[in-house]
Design an enzyme around this catalytic site. Sequence first.
Site, PDB file in Angstrom:
ATOM      1  N   ASP A  13       0.819  -1.223   0.000  1.00 14.05           N
ATOM      2  CA  ASP A  13       0.000   0.000   0.000  1.00 14.05           C
ATOM      3  C   ASP A  13       0.849   1.268   0.000  1.00 14.05           C
ATOM      4  O   ASP A  13       0.411   2.323   0.458  1.00 14.05           O
ATOM      5  CB  ASP A  13      -0.955   0.025   1.207  1.00 14.05           C
ATOM      6  CG  ASP A  13      -1.789  -1.230   1.320  1.00 14.05           C
ATOM      7  OD1 ASP A  13      -2.377  -1.623   0.300  1.00 14.05           O
ATOM      8  OD2 ASP A  13      -1.838  -1.834   2.405  1.00 14.05           O
ATOM      9  N   LYS A  16       2.522   1.791  -5.122  1.00  8.75           N
ATOM     10  CA  LYS A  16       3.246   1.208  -6.262  1.00  8.75           C
ATOM     11  C   LYS A  16       2.450   1.322  -7.551  1.00  8.75           C
ATOM     12  O   LYS A  16       3.022   1.497  -8.625  1.00  8.75           O
ATOM     13  CB  LYS A  16       3.569  -0.271  -5.988  1.00  8.75           C
ATOM     14  CG  LYS A  16       4.502  -0.512  -4.822  1.00  8.75           C
ATOM     15  CD  LYS A  16       4.813  -1.983  -4.645  1.00  8.75           C
ATOM     16  CE  LYS A  16       3.613  -2.839  -4.344  1.00  8.75           C
ATOM     17  NZ  LYS A  16       2.936  -2.486  -3.083  1.00  8.75           N
ATOM     18  N   HIS A  41      -4.133  -2.125  -6.313  1.00  5.45           N
ATOM     19  CA  HIS A  41      -3.323  -1.019  -6.812  1.00  5.45           C
ATOM     20  C   HIS A  41      -4.241   0.056  -7.377  1.00  5.45           C
ATOM     21  O   HIS A  41      -5.033  -0.207  -8.278  1.00  5.45           O
ATOM     22  CB  HIS A  41      -2.354  -1.509  -7.892  1.00  5.45           C
ATOM     23  CG  HIS A  41      -1.343  -2.480  -7.365  1.00  5.45           C
ATOM     24  ND1 HIS A  41      -0.670  -3.384  -8.162  1.00  5.45           N
ATOM     25  CD2 HIS A  41      -0.882  -2.695  -6.111  1.00  5.45           C
ATOM     26  CE1 HIS A  41       0.154  -4.103  -7.431  1.00  5.45           C
ATOM     27  NE2 HIS A  41       0.035  -3.705  -6.181  1.00  5.45           N
ATOM     28  N   GLN A 222       2.223  -6.424  -2.901  1.00  7.18           N
ATOM     29  CA  GLN A 222       2.666  -6.461  -1.511  1.00  7.18           C
ATOM     30  C   GLN A 222       4.052  -5.789  -1.350  1.00  7.18           C
ATOM     31  O   GLN A 222       4.364  -4.885  -2.106  1.00  7.18           O
ATOM     32  CB  GLN A 222       2.655  -7.884  -0.941  1.00  7.18           C
ATOM     33  CG  GLN A 222       1.263  -8.461  -0.771  1.00  7.18           C
ATOM     34  CD  GLN A 222       0.769  -9.212  -1.983  1.00  7.18           C
ATOM     35  OE1 GLN A 222       1.497  -9.904  -2.666  1.00  7.18           O
ATOM     36  NE2 GLN A 222      -0.512  -9.086  -2.269  1.00  7.18           N
TER      37      GLN A 222
END
Length: 425
Positions: A13, A16, A41, A222
């Site tokens: 989080d 990205k 995302h 992740q």
Amino acid sequence: MSSQVVVGTQWGDEGKGKIVDVLAENADLIVRFQGGDNAGHTVVVNGIKHVLHLLPSGVLHEDSTCIIGPGVVCNPFVLLEEMEQLKKSGLSTDHIIISDRAQMLMPYHQYQDELEEAAASHKIGTTKKGIGPCYQDKYARKGIRFHEFRDFEHFKNRLKETLDFKNKMFVNVYDGKAMDYDQMVKDFEGIRDQILPMIQETTHLVNDAVDEGKNVLFEGAQAAMLDINYGTYPYVTSSSPTSAGVTTGVGIAPSKLENVIGVVKAYSTRVGEGPFVTELTDELGENLRKAGGEYGATTGRPRRCGWLDLLVVKHANMLNGLTDIVLTKIDVLTGLETLKVCVGYDIDGTVYDYIPSDQADVAKAKPVYKEFEGWTEDISKCSSYEELPKQAKDYISFIEEFTGVPVTMISVGPDRVNNIYRKEF
């Protein structure tokens, strides 16, 4: 840009999705190398928010080829739903490829995930998307790969064999219900014509592109602290979301990765269970959550918030070999009188400058903080480093000094244009 990987340096989080979207403008191939639809995302373009789960975050760039790599566990039903949402927004999905080596995440994996989490005495905080059980089957050599979907009779036989075993477990171990084989076959038959054209052998495709000097962008889900080997085990994901995960999740040599870009959120968040040394459980933590919109893109769960933990970022640098840091959400810190950054863990009177393996030790850790003066200026419209307040520059400089990695891009807002560049990517 030639071959670059974007990785998370905390618990995910970090933003990205936005960074991949920005870098993907010049990419010929964007390759997702691990994880599944437990990732969320968020990409904001011209004020319009797109939430992606399985698809590479560069999918909005229709001139680039988007690949779901061999290391991904891919739920084909979720994939098609996500593609349909893009189509409704007027976007093309013709540039999406699924590796024939990717694992097919099945309905029984999701059910197994739900049953296992419900029965566990110590909760992991799984998203219940079936990611863990799918990886379990992969490494037990019982998984079904996408190339097996081409021969439907073979696929049905594999499904029957696996589901018979799973149903025994569901009924006899977890006191659950058996799943319907005939209905499952019917469901897969209904999507087969949509899935088959996307399945390709991708390992040679990606390697040839890198060897030819094309721009290839590798995207993980992740982050380092959720790595199956080096994260906060057992409160981790089931794959390796590090630069090393690219080599196994795509099938390229480590020497072919030229730049490793670590995305660092200017404060810390995590979702699910597990120790969180810098967590703020007071009003300040709640204010950070609201200001940063810290709610899961996949689950909607509120994220736990805390001060920036630079031991975590230092750990991520060690694992990934970062060449660059992209700092995100620094604008969220505007208005705080004092900022704190964790530079050590005090565990029973001993100060650690690294993260211990045993989470029982980490749970006892007290953060050793360095304090910084905050700023009140609105930095969301800044387009150059020089425009930032001195206090923000001091904060950034310390991150560089502590980690030994240059901060070469600074995100000051959610849209793809809200960035300060200190290097040409």
